[in-house]
Design an enzyme around this catalytic site. Structure first.
Site, short mmCIF file in Angstrom:
data_model
loop_
_atom_site.label_atom_id
_atom_site.label_comp_id
_atom_site.label_asym_id
_atom_site.label_seq_id
_atom_site.Cartn_x
_atom_site.Cartn_y
_atom_site.Cartn_z
N GLY A 13 26.87 -11.82 -20.68
CA GLY A 13 25.91 -11.68 -19.61
C GLY A 13 24.93 -12.84 -19.58
O GLY A 13 23.76 -12.68 -19.25
N GLY A 14 25.43 -14.02 -19.90
CA GLY A 14 24.57 -15.20 -19.98
C GLY A 14 24.41 -15.96 -18.68
O GLY A 14 23.85 -17.05 -18.67
N SER A 16 22.74 -14.89 -15.94
CA SER A 16 21.51 -14.63 -15.18
C SER A 16 20.50 -13.90 -16.06
O SER A 16 20.83 -13.44 -17.16
CB SER A 16 21.80 -13.79 -13.92
OG SER A 16 22.20 -12.48 -14.27
N GLY A 17 19.27 -13.79 -15.56
CA GLY A 17 18.25 -12.98 -16.20
C GLY A 17 17.95 -13.36 -17.63
O GLY A 17 17.83 -14.55 -17.97
N ILE A 18 17.85 -12.37 -18.49
CA ILE A 18 17.51 -12.59 -19.90
C ILE A 18 18.58 -13.41 -20.60
O ILE A 18 18.27 -14.29 -21.42
CB ILE A 18 17.28 -11.24 -20.60
CG1 ILE A 18 15.98 -10.60 -20.08
CG2 ILE A 18 17.24 -11.40 -22.12
CD1 ILE A 18 15.80 -9.16 -20.49
N GLY A 19 19.84 -13.16 -20.29
CA GLY A 19 20.91 -13.91 -20.92
C GLY A 19 20.84 -15.39 -20.61
O GLY A 19 21.01 -16.24 -21.50
N SER A 137 16.77 -1.25 -24.60
CA SER A 137 15.83 -1.10 -23.49
C SER A 137 14.78 -0.07 -23.88
O SER A 137 15.05 0.84 -24.67
CB SER A 137 16.56 -0.62 -22.23
OG SER A 137 15.64 -0.24 -21.22
N TYR A 150 21.90 5.31 -17.65
CA TYR A 150 21.56 4.02 -18.28
C TYR A 150 20.78 4.25 -19.58
O TYR A 150 21.07 3.62 -20.60
CB TYR A 150 20.73 3.20 -17.30
CG TYR A 150 20.22 1.89 -17.87
CD1 TYR A 150 21.01 0.75 -17.87
CD2 TYR A 150 18.93 1.79 -18.40
CE1 TYR A 150 20.54 -0.46 -18.38
CE2 TYR A 150 18.45 0.60 -18.91
CZ TYR A 150 19.26 -0.52 -18.90
OH TYR A 150 18.78 -1.70 -19.42
#
Length: 248
Positions: A13-14, A16-19, A137, A150
């Protein structure tokens, strides 16, 4: 010398976002970074944004053949993994009574099954001193309306770290959970109906003691700590980056 100089790091998951923010930070700290994502166009943009020092492998963590291809690519290219950031995940808002089987299966397949087999398939390439980081989370330790599926996947992630810390006893490989609170990412904005993204972020901000939502770069800084030797006496732990949301 950077804190990850010469280390081989894999971030699912790299794209976008945190990744993506973490991939940028790891490269800046001297790491060789391999990122994954499901969409080639987003991966291409991520590689352009990160610059040198990164390799992208398209794949879905819920598909074991994609994970096999990822591990084979890393084995051929680098021969080892020093840091594994099992970060890929997704979620959908749905209150009890409106949860459908397809969204349940997708969320558990990506968040739980995907995390499990990402780690298990990468493990043979890891050795003493290695660091495994799982993205949890605040939802995993709090009640959140319309977000129970989730939240349940992230509670599972928390127990993975506790149990795997025992499974990995004697190997010198550490496993910890990094649990962000509300963070300004495409994933969070995607929970809102079209045109209501800003209102959603503002609502989250009112629930956070620091009075704002987080930035991906702030979580990336803590990921760097867990990846580096600075956290060498930590395993089975959960570290929150949440502005106090789950702490008070």
């Amino acid at each position: 010398m950077g804190k990850l100089e010469g280390k081989v790091t894999v971030i699912t998951g790299g794209n976008s976002g945190i990744g993506l923010a973490t991939a940028k930070r790891f490269v800046a700290e001297g790491a060789e970074v391999i990122i994954t994502g499901r969409r080639q166009e987003e991966l291409d943009r991520a590689v352009e944004a990160i610059g040198s020092g990164v390799t992208a492998v398209r794949g879905d963590v819920s598909r074991l053949d994609d994970l096999d291809r990822l591990v084979a690519t890393v084995r051929a290219k680098s021969g080892r993994i020093d840091v594994l950031f099992a970060n890929a995940g997704l979620g959908k808002l749905a209150p009890l009574g409106a949860i459908d089987e397809a969204s349940f299966d997708l969320t558990f397949d990506v968040n739980v099954k995907g995390t499990l087999f990402t780690v298990q398939k990468a493990l043979p390439l890891m050795q003493a001193g290695g660091s495994i980081i799982l993205t949890g989370s605040t939802a995993g330790s709090m009640g959140t309306p319309a977000f129970s599926v989730y939240s349940a996947t992230k509670a599972a992630i928390r127990n993975f770290a506790r149990s795997w810390a025992l499974d990995l006893k004697g190997t010198g490989i550490r496993v910890n959970v990094l649990s962000p609170g509300a963070t300004e990412t495409p994933g969070l904005k995607g929970l809102a109906d079209a045109g209501k993204e800003d209102a959603l972020l503002e609502d989250f901000a009112t629930q956070i003691p620091l009075g704002r939502i987080g930035r991906p770069e702030e979580t990336a800084t803590v990921a760097l700590f867990l990846a580096s030797d600075e956290s060498s006496f930590m395993t089975g732990s959960e570290v929150f980056v949440d502005g106090g949301a789950a702490q008070v």
